[in-house]
Design a protein around this motif. Structure first.
Motif, PDB file in Angstrom:
ATOM      1  N   ALA A 114      19.278  16.085  69.674  1.00 17.33           N
ATOM      2  CA  ALA A 114      19.133  14.822  69.154  1.00 17.33           C
ATOM      3  C   ALA A 114      20.306  13.791  69.991  1.00 17.33           C
ATOM      4  O   ALA A 114      20.145  12.557  70.283  1.00 17.33           O
ATOM      5  CB  ALA A 114      19.452  14.600  67.854  1.00 17.33           C
ATOM      6  N   ALA A 115      21.342  14.528  70.323  1.00 13.75           N
ATOM      7  CA  ALA A 115      22.177  13.797  71.140  1.00 13.75           C
ATOM      8  C   ALA A 115      21.991  13.657  72.641  1.00 13.75           C
ATOM      9  O   ALA A 115      22.539  12.662  73.379  1.00 13.75           O
ATOM     10  CB  ALA A 115      23.370  14.639  71.231  1.00 13.75           C
ATOM     11  N   GLY A 116      20.815  14.237  73.042  1.00 10.50           N
ATOM     12  CA  GLY A 116      20.315  14.007  74.345  1.00 10.50           C
ATOM     13  C   GLY A 116      20.474  15.149  75.350  1.00 10.50           C
ATOM     14  O   GLY A 116      20.268  15.036  76.581  1.00 10.50           O
ATOM     15  N   LEU A 117      21.173  16.420  74.816  1.00  9.51           N
ATOM     16  CA  LEU A 117      21.165  17.354  75.822  1.00  9.51           C
ATOM     17  C   LEU A 117      19.917  18.411  76.041  1.00  9.51           C
ATOM     18  O   LEU A 117      19.073  18.194  74.973  1.00  9.51           O
ATOM     19  CB  LEU A 117      22.387  18.392  75.348  1.00  9.51           C
ATOM     20  N   HIS A 118      19.711  18.825  77.208  1.00 12.40           N
ATOM     21  CA  HIS A 118      18.671  19.487  77.570  1.00 12.40           C
ATOM     22  C   HIS A 118      18.919  20.658  78.348  1.00 12.40           C
ATOM     23  O   HIS A 118      20.001  21.122  78.819  1.00 12.40           O
ATOM     24  CB  HIS A 118      17.790  18.549  78.548  1.00 12.40           C
ATOM     25  N   GLY A 119      18.048  21.800  78.266  1.00  8.31           N
ATOM     26  CA  GLY A 119      17.915  22.994  78.920  1.00  8.31           C
ATOM     27  C   GLY A 119      18.220  22.563  80.289  1.00  8.31           C
ATOM     28  O   GLY A 119      17.362  22.104  80.763  1.00  8.31           O
ATOM     29  N   GLY A 120      19.195  23.348  81.259  1.00 11.89           N
ATOM     30  CA  GLY A 120      19.338  23.079  82.471  1.00 11.89           C
ATOM     31  C   GLY A 120      20.714  22.126  82.743  1.00 11.89           C
ATOM     32  O   GLY A 120      21.297  22.257  83.780  1.00 11.89           O
ATOM     33  N   ASP A 121      21.109  21.401  81.616  1.00 15.14           N
ATOM     34  CA  ASP A 121      22.438  20.736  81.780  1.00 15.14           C
ATOM     35  C   ASP A 121      23.511  21.802  81.904  1.00 15.14           C
ATOM     36  O   ASP A 121      23.637  22.579  81.187  1.00 15.14           O
ATOM     37  CB  ASP A 121      22.561  19.945  80.743  1.00 15.14           C
ATOM     38  N   THR A 122      24.630  21.203  82.654  1.00 17.09           N
ATOM     39  CA  THR A 122      25.866  21.999  82.654  1.00 17.09           C
ATOM     40  C   THR A 122      26.925  21.237  82.180  1.00 17.09           C
ATOM     41  O   THR A 122      27.125  19.957  82.284  1.00 17.09           O
ATOM     42  CB  THR A 122      26.120  22.402  84.362  1.00 17.09           C
ATOM     43  N   VAL A 123      27.683  21.906  80.975  1.00 18.94           N
ATOM     44  CA  VAL A 123      28.761  21.328  80.271  1.00 18.94           C
ATOM     45  C   VAL A 123      29.859  21.457  81.098  1.00 18.94           C
ATOM     46  O   VAL A 123      30.359  22.495  81.478  1.00 18.94           O
ATOM     47  CB  VAL A 123      28.802  21.889  78.965  1.00 18.94           C
ATOM     48  N   LEU A 124      30.394  20.202  81.313  1.00 19.66           N
ATOM     49  CA  LEU A 124      31.724  19.722  82.110  1.00 19.66           C
ATOM     50  C   LEU A 124      32.882  19.971  81.170  1.00 19.66           C
ATOM     51  O   LEU A 124      33.832  20.272  81.712  1.00 19.66           O
ATOM     52  CB  LEU A 124      31.567  19.078  83.022  1.00 19.66           C
ATOM     53  N   ALA A 125      32.740  19.265  80.100  1.00 14.22           N
ATOM     54  CA  ALA A 125      33.764  19.217  79.242  1.00 14.22           C
ATOM     55  C   ALA A 125      33.408  18.644  77.819  1.00 14.22           C
ATOM     56  O   ALA A 125      32.238  18.177  77.571  1.00 14.22           O
ATOM     57  CB  ALA A 125      34.845  17.797  79.621  1.00 14.22           C
ATOM     58  N   VAL A 126      34.050  19.251  76.620  1.00 13.14           N
ATOM     59  CA  VAL A 126      33.852  19.138  75.652  1.00 13.14           C
ATOM     60  C   VAL A 126      34.990  18.033  74.950  1.00 13.14           C
ATOM     61  O   VAL A 126      36.233  18.878  74.982  1.00 13.14           O
ATOM     62  CB  VAL A 126      33.568  20.120  74.624  1.00 13.14           C
ATOM     63  N   GLY A 127      35.151  17.006  74.520  1.00 14.55           N
ATOM     64  CA  GLY A 127      35.998  16.133  74.391  1.00 14.55           C
ATOM     65  C   GLY A 127      37.062  16.137  75.621  1.00 14.55           C
ATOM     66  O   GLY A 127      36.298  15.509  76.621  1.00 14.55           O
ATOM     67  N   ASP A 128      38.215  16.238  75.726  1.00 18.00           N
ATOM     68  CA  ASP A 128      39.163  16.208  76.708  1.00 18.00           C
ATOM     69  C   ASP A 128      39.460  17.784  77.229  1.00 18.00           C
ATOM     70  O   ASP A 128      40.355  17.736  78.013  1.00 18.00           O
ATOM     71  CB  ASP A 128      40.430  15.555  76.337  1.00 18.00           C
ATOM     72  N   ARG A 129      38.680  18.559  76.865  1.00 16.38           N
ATOM     73  CA  ARG A 129      38.842  19.868  77.187  1.00 16.38           C
ATOM     74  C   ARG A 129      37.669  20.099  78.399  1.00 16.38           C
ATOM     75  O   ARG A 129      36.625  20.613  78.129  1.00 16.38           O
ATOM     76  CB  ARG A 129      38.865  20.807  76.265  1.00 16.38           C
ATOM     77  N   ALA A 130      38.276  20.468  79.556  1.00 17.69           N
ATOM     78  CA  ALA A 130      37.362  21.146  80.568  1.00 17.69           C
ATOM     79  C   ALA A 130      36.643  22.588  80.037  1.00 17.69           C
ATOM     80  O   ALA A 130      37.413  23.418  79.521  1.00 17.69           O
ATOM     81  CB  ALA A 130      38.143  21.368  81.926  1.00 17.69           C
ATOM     82  N   THR A 131      35.392  22.734  80.563  1.00 16.69           N
ATOM     83  CA  THR A 131      34.711  23.817  80.068  1.00 16.69           C
ATOM     84  C   THR A 131      34.118  24.451  81.381  1.00 16.69           C
ATOM     85  O   THR A 131      32.987  24.392  81.492  1.00 16.69           O
ATOM     86  CB  THR A 131      33.490  23.408  78.896  1.00 16.69           C
ATOM     87  N   PRO A 132      34.870  25.087  82.126  1.00 20.29           N
ATOM     88  CA  PRO A 132      34.266  26.015  83.365  1.00 20.29           C
ATOM     89  C   PRO A 132      33.472  27.285  82.921  1.00 20.29           C
ATOM     90  O   PRO A 132      32.910  27.525  83.997  1.00 20.29           O
ATOM     91  CB  PRO A 132      35.658  26.422  84.142  1.00 20.29           C
TER      92      PRO A 132
END
Length: 454
Positions: free
Chosen positions: A140-158
């Protein structure tokens, strides 16, 4: 080494390191404050090795390797020769006693920083933060398979672990959070994940799953592992077949199959199921049938096949810094995890999270230590760092018999100008013992429920 014996071994190693380092903090500061230390023991019980140093301190390795202790000269615990009275702990100014008490938890915080630095330098192997499948709030938020998460809030997610650690507190607080991703079609976008809409009573241990996120590395290949007799697939499909398309719709993973079968079942009639069987490409006609799930009895459209057991995929990301860059990173991570631990304690006390998922016992700790050790030194260092941080912070809680309880007495002494009465301290000891016994009982109960019953 079996999981049972491995867990016992790594529990002993972990607690031995953490508690010994904690006690060394007390020992080191006590010596520099002029307090005579009678014994520094690694482990409890009968000494297996004992040596007296030039300073008069007995250094011992005891039979029960679950921690250690420091015994200081103290007039409250026995007679003290007049010439040594000035070296007794109870004779020291209150600021020295505070320094000695705080030194143990502080040593654990220092150890946490050191362990995280070593982990960053070695490099912790992990999975890339790539989404494989989304549904529910994530879709519902618009996220799709294949997307790479770069950050959640102000926390980087390597890495994917960083994604989980960043999403968990937001989910527990039901707090909407921004997720920045590199889209599968190129470019970057930021989406708002409305975690305030999470249902009440969701499984806190599966927060990411409740959000509707499945990482790429957990996707199950569309390979058939079993065909049930008497079902539409019996005699048509075979074990080892890889489903590539259903009614012309491509299939990449096992998660693609249920919605296509649902669509096909609602349409009615047979369709072509395309499979790869060894070196052949086959198109087989088959029609789904209504079936019942064995766990909840709900009906669904199915073929009567189960997925093959997937092998654990290889790690495809590493969390690593250079030796110099790892220093500020270790301090920052220790500060971040300290805030998160204090927040989790607050959630437990206010009832916002279940204490069943926040108070861990020796079985859980042992299994976590063993699992970390099996994944390599960097993961074990991570587990050890988090345990050290927990030990340091929990020891500062104002509970009598813990360091925080003694610290509370000394702070009261600073305010009122005289020590707390022995009667009050004795009452506090009983209260502290009751609280610790209750926490230990809860921890063992959680261990039984979470590890043995389920």
């Amino acid at each position: 080494m079996s999981e049972f014996f491995g867990s016992i071994w790594w529990l002993i190693v972990s607690l031995g390191i953490l508690v010994t380092f904690h006690e060394f903090g007390h020992f080191w500061v006590a010596r520099r404050c002029g307090v005579r230390v009678l014994r520094f023991s690694v482990g409890f019980g009968k000494p297996l090795w004992l040596r007296r140093g030039r300073d008069g301190t007995e250094y011992a390795i005891a039979a029960i390797p679950l921690g250690g202790y420091v015994k200081m000269l103290d007039e409250r615990e026995g007679p003290v020769p007049p010439e040594l009275a000035a070296q007794a702990f109870n004779r020291q100014p209150v600021w020295k006693r505070i320094a000695i008490v705080v030194a143990g938890p502080l040593a654990n915080l220092v150890l946490c920083v050191g362990l995280l630095w070593a982990m960053f330098v070695i490099g912790r192997p992990d999975y890339a933060p790539v989404l494989g499948h989304t549904e529910g709030l994530a879709a519902a938020a618009g996220l799709h398979g294949g997307d790479t998460v770069l950050a959640v809030g102000d926390r980087a997610t390597p890495t994917w672990s960083e994604v989980q650690l960043a999403l968990l507190p937001a989910a527990l607080d039901r707090r909407d959070v921004a997720v920045r991703v590199h889209r599968r079609d190129g470019g970057e976008s930021t989406y708002e994940l409305r975690l305030s809409q999470l249902p009440k009573g969701f499984d806190e241990r599966r927060a990411v799953e409740a959000i509707g996120l499945t990482p790429r590395h957990l996707l199950v290949p569309a390979v058939i592992g079993r065909v049930a007799p008497g079902t539409p697939a019996w005699g048509v499909l075979a074990e080892g077949d890889r489903i590539t398309a259903i009614d012309g719709e491509p299939v990449a993973t096992w998660d693609d199959i249920p919605p296509l079968l649902q669509k096909l079942g609602e349409r009615g009639g047979p369709a072509m199921i395309e499979v790869a069987r060894k070196d052949e490409r086959l198109a087989l006609e088959i029609a789904p049938a209504r079936m019942k799930r064995p766990d909840d009895g709900r009906e669904y459209w199915g073929l009567g096949v189960a997925a093959a057991r997937a092998q654990e995929p290889a790690k495809d990301a590493v969390l690593r810094y250079g030796a110099l860059a790892a220093v500020p990173a270790a301090f920052a991570e220790t500060a971040h995890q300290s805030r998160e631990l204090l927040a989790m304690i607050g959630r437990a006390f206010t009832g916002r999270v279940s204490v069943q998922n926040t108070v861990a016992g020796p079985i859980t700790i042992a299994r976590a230590a063993n699992a970390g050790a099996q994944q390599g030194p960097a993961w074990f260092l991570t587990i050890l760092a988090m345990l050290s941080l927990s030990l340091g912070i929990l020891n500062l809680l104002p509970i009598p018999i813990l360091d925080g309880g003694h610290l509370l007495y000394y702070l009261i002494e600073l305010v009122k100008g005289s020590p707390v009465s022995e009667r009050v301290m004795a009452a506090g000891q009983y209260v502290g013992l009751a609280l610790i016994a209750g926490l230990m009982g809860l921890a063992f109960y959680n261990d039984i429920v979470n590890n043995l019953v389920r």
